[in-house]
Design an enzyme around this catalytic site. Structure first.
Site, PDB file in Angstrom:
ATOM      1  N   HIS A  62      -4.244  -3.191   0.273  1.00  0.00           N
ATOM      2  CA  HIS A  62      -5.103  -3.700   1.336  1.00  0.00           C
ATOM      3  C   HIS A  62      -5.057  -5.219   1.447  1.00  0.00           C
ATOM      4  CE1 HIS A  62      -7.634   0.016   0.107  1.00  0.00           C
ATOM      5  NE2 HIS A  62      -6.757   0.365   1.033  1.00  0.00           N
ATOM      6  N   LYS A  72      -9.436 -12.927  -4.053  1.00  0.00           N
ATOM      7  CA  LYS A  72     -10.214 -12.018  -4.884  1.00  0.00           C
ATOM      8  C   LYS A  72     -10.038 -12.356  -6.359  1.00  0.00           C
ATOM      9  CE  LYS A  72      -9.592  -8.135  -1.715  1.00  0.00           C
ATOM     10  NZ  LYS A  72      -8.957  -6.811  -1.549  1.00  0.00           N
ATOM     11  N   TYR A 132     -14.946  -6.776  -8.229  1.00  0.00           N
ATOM     12  CA  TYR A 132     -14.222  -7.935  -7.717  1.00  0.00           C
ATOM     13  C   TYR A 132     -15.091  -8.813  -6.834  1.00  0.00           C
ATOM     14  CZ  TYR A 132     -13.293  -4.909  -3.621  1.00  0.00           C
ATOM     15  OH  TYR A 132     -13.398  -4.060  -2.540  1.00  0.00           O
ATOM     16  N   ASP A 170      -5.467   5.480   3.585  1.00  0.00           N
ATOM     17  CA  ASP A 170      -4.402   4.774   2.881  1.00  0.00           C
ATOM     18  C   ASP A 170      -3.048   5.457   3.043  1.00  0.00           C
ATOM     19  OD1 ASP A 170      -6.144   2.810   2.129  1.00  0.00           O
ATOM     20  OD2 ASP A 170      -6.189   3.335   0.008  1.00  0.00           O
TER      21      ASP A 170
END
Length: 181
Positions: A62, A72, A132, A170
């Site tokens: 992603h 991130k 995260y 996905d």
């Protein structure tokens, strides 16, 4: 904390100093000043996310486009995952290359993934809690991704195809070549 830059410029492996004794352990998982000094830039994280997944769950690859791109800082609170960051910066010397790293509750290692990368992970343990930080808010209209089994990237996810648990969303992601137009 120790920071090691990966082969992908701006992407860092972070290893905390863990203090253990008969009671258990303590470590500082994040310190803004230390983090910025180690990576050599100023990042303001504004959102924390957490997911729980079962073995074989593959989330990714992603990324967010344009002004909604996200840096991130990822880590595993419980269990173990294989974490993947793919360089999608067209002007980068490592465009189309990736780093693969096992993150676990045991090693307490973190990975900093700057803007301009696709990200994904697969759960290696029975279950995993993945946490995260993001430096930008999620925007549904800016979301994008790359199919996990892209023929150009050739990512080794360390599990057999039949072990993978992947969302319908996905499974419909485009290949690398089309995703980064």
């Amino acid at each position: 904390m120790i920071a090691k830059e990966t082969k992908l410029k701006g992407c860092f492996i972070l290893e905390p100093m863990v203090f253990e004794d008969s009671r258990g352990y303590f470590f500082e998982s994040f310190n803004q000043n230390t983090f910025n000094k180690l990576i050599g830039q100023h990042i303001d994280f504004i959102q924390d996310n957490e997911s729980f997944s079962v073995k074989g769950t593959l989330r990714g690859l992603h990324f967010q486009n344009g002004e909604f791109a996200q840096a991130k800082l990822v880590r595993v609170v419980k269990g173990s995952v294989l974490d993947i960051a793919v360089d999608i910066r067209k002007d980068s010397d490592t465009f189309g290359e990736y780093v693969s790293l096992e993150l676990s509750e045991d090693n307490k290692t973190q990975l900093f993934i700057p803007c301009g990368f696709a990200h994904g992970f697969v759960v290696l343990s029975d279950t995993a809690i993945f946490s995260y930080k993001c430096d930008n808010f999620y925007n549904k209209k800016a979301e994008s991704g790359i199919i996990y089994n892209d023929e150009d990237l050739k990512i080794d996810w360390k599990l057999n195809q039949e072990e993978l648990v992947i969302s319908e969303k996905d499974l419909k992601l485009p290949p690398f070549e089309k995703a980064i137009l």
